[in-house]
Design an enzyme around this catalytic site. Structure first.
Site, mmCIF file in Angstrom:
data_model
loop_
_atom_site.group_PDB
_atom_site.id
_atom_site.type_symbol
_atom_site.label_atom_id
_atom_site.label_comp_id
_atom_site.label_asym_id
_atom_site.label_seq_id
_atom_site.Cartn_x
_atom_site.Cartn_y
_atom_site.Cartn_z
ATOM 1 N N ARG A 147 0.820 -1.214 0.000
ATOM 2 C CA ARG A 147 0.000 0.000 0.000
ATOM 3 C C ARG A 147 0.855 1.266 0.000
ATOM 4 O O ARG A 147 0.486 2.270 -0.620
ATOM 5 C CB ARG A 147 -0.925 -0.004 1.217
ATOM 6 C CG ARG A 147 -2.002 1.074 1.205
ATOM 7 C CD ARG A 147 -2.750 1.111 2.531
ATOM 8 N NE ARG A 147 -3.959 1.933 2.461
ATOM 9 C CZ ARG A 147 -4.629 2.355 3.526
ATOM 10 N NH1 ARG A 147 -4.207 2.025 4.743
ATOM 11 N NH2 ARG A 147 -5.720 3.093 3.395
ATOM 12 N N SER A 161 -7.822 6.570 0.078
ATOM 13 C CA SER A 161 -7.406 5.178 -0.054
ATOM 14 C C SER A 161 -8.223 4.381 0.944
ATOM 15 O O SER A 161 -8.147 4.611 2.150
ATOM 16 C CB SER A 161 -5.900 5.035 0.239
ATOM 17 O OG SER A 161 -5.513 3.676 0.228
ATOM 18 N N SER A 162 -9.032 3.455 0.462
ATOM 19 C CA SER A 162 -9.957 2.720 1.326
ATOM 20 C C SER A 162 -9.215 1.910 2.372
ATOM 21 O O SER A 162 -8.075 1.483 2.177
ATOM 22 C CB SER A 162 -10.819 1.772 0.488
ATOM 23 O OG SER A 162 -11.591 2.483 -0.438
ATOM 24 N N ALA A 163 -9.867 1.696 3.509
ATOM 25 C CA ALA A 163 -9.315 0.817 4.530
ATOM 26 C C ALA A 163 -9.048 -0.557 3.914
ATOM 27 O O ALA A 163 -9.886 -1.073 3.160
ATOM 28 C CB ALA A 163 -10.273 0.697 5.701
#
Length: 388
Positions: free
Chosen positions: A34, A104-106
């Site tokens: 990530r 940015s999604s979990a």
């Protein structure tokens, strides 16, 4: 801990708790770190703290590999339009987080979304919202570059995502397009995924799916909070969806006119009442607030701070009807005004929700008719339902 160690720990935790089960998806999450897709400056944590990899690399890395969303872009004009006092317009304020235009999604949310999509080799996927490019890279690793078309409406985000993807060795197609309309030249698709939230499934998405295709995205009538919807599309223009897990989201850009800012402008009430029971809790607890969003049409809510404590301000979309709730001694004051008695509608809906056994959001589902009509049902499409 190093970035590699944090990355490994995050993925193994998702495997251990059953969030990730598909072996090919597990490989994708293990292979695509990530931190390679998160900007080093200018981002915010889910709680509003500013992140800077140059000034505080440990804080930045810890936030990147926490199981939380990271806000990567904020619309400052929206922050100003909300009219918060200057003391509340600091980084970390509610207005600033709610004005996010990209995030940015979990990681667990993204993992659940991809698991619900039932991804398989040979499928073609349209992704709505390239964002940082991390989601896109995961899809490209899982299905191959040629199987993924990603849409991004923001030129700066699209350029940055392309650069990050190229650095990591991925080359899916990224188009600078408004995702609400899908991408007809690449249709039909087996899956359409989005981490942007919707109130209604865009007609173009259903039109561009193959028969028996799936749309998986956040859905909700509350602002910034909802559920993951897995929507099955048989190919006749209709759709039927199930709801899974609560999620926060950035809303999809749509052609609808912007809503009126939600703020107390000092109107005098048409009526008021005192109550001993906490009237704020049902609006702040997700299961009851979700049910209210389905059963009571067209309302929005914001926390409200005054000298006597913390309450809420509720209004309809045009701010014609409103409710002001605040502590009043050992009681609560409820004031309302406008043509609708919104609080009376809340009380009736909460009584119905309680009588139905206080169903959680996962017991509800969504049906879309061929004419575009949307309705949310309880337990089955043949059960009790509400137009939305």
């Amino acid at each position: 801990m190093t970035a590699r160690e944090r990355h490994a720990a995050l993925v193994e935790a998702m495997v251990a708790d059953g969030t990730l089960t598909d072996t090919a998806l597990i490989d994708a999450f293990r292979s695509v770190p990530r931190h390679r897709f998160i900007p080093e400056t200018g981002a915010l944590t889910a709680y509003g703290a500013s992140l800077n990899a140059n000034n505080n690399p440990e804080q930045w890395l810890a936030a990147v590999y926490a199981d939380n969303a990271i806000v990567t872009q904020v619309d400052e004009s929206t922050v100003a339009a909300r009219g918060e006092p200057p003391a509340y317009q600091e980084v970390g304020s509610q207005a600033r987080r709610e004005a996010a235009t990209s995030s940015s999604s979990a990681p667990t949310v993204l993992a659940r979304l991809f698991e619900l999509a039932d991804l398989a080799n040979g499928q073609r996927v349209l992704e709505v919202g390239t964002g940082t490019g991390w989601n896109t890279a995961l899809l490209a690793h899982r299905l191959g570059d040629r199987a993924v078309i990603s849409l991004e409406v923001d030129p700066r985000l699209a350029r940055s995502a392309r650069e990050s993807l190229e650095k990591e060795g991925y080359s899916p197609t990224v188009h600078l397009v408004d995702g609400y309309e899908g991408y007809p030249p690449g249709a039909p698709y087996d899956r359409i995924t989005s981490t942007f939230g919707v109130r209604r499934i865009p007609p173009a998405w259903l039109e561009q799916l193959r028969p028996d295709g799936l749309v998986v995205c956040p859905w909700g009538l509350l602002e910034g909070a909802g559920v993951l919807a897995r929507v099955e599309c048989p190919g006749d223009g209709s759709a039927r969806g199930s709801f899974h897990n609560g999620v926060g989201f950035v809303p999809l850009h749509t052609p609808d006119p912007p809503a009126t800012p939600v703020r107390d402008s000092g109107q005098q009430p048409d009526e008021y009442r005192l109550t001993q029971n906490d009237p704020v809790a049902p609006l702040l607890s997700f299961p009851s607030a979700f049910a209210l969003s389905v059963m009571v049409p067209d309302w929005r809510v914001r926390r409200r701070w005054i000298g006597t404590g913390s309450g809420v301000w509720v209004c309809d979309r045009n701010a014609d009807s409103w409710v002001r709730v605040y502590p009043y001694g050992t009681s609560w004051m409820i004031e309302q005004g406008g043509p609708r008695s919104v609080w009376d509608e809340f009380e009736e809906a909460l009584e119905l929700w309680s009588g139905l056994g206080e169903p959680r959001p996962e017991r509800f589902g969504l049906s879309v008719e061929a004419d575009g009509t949307h309705r949310v049902w309880l337990d089955s499409p043949e059960g009790r339902s509400w137009p939305v």
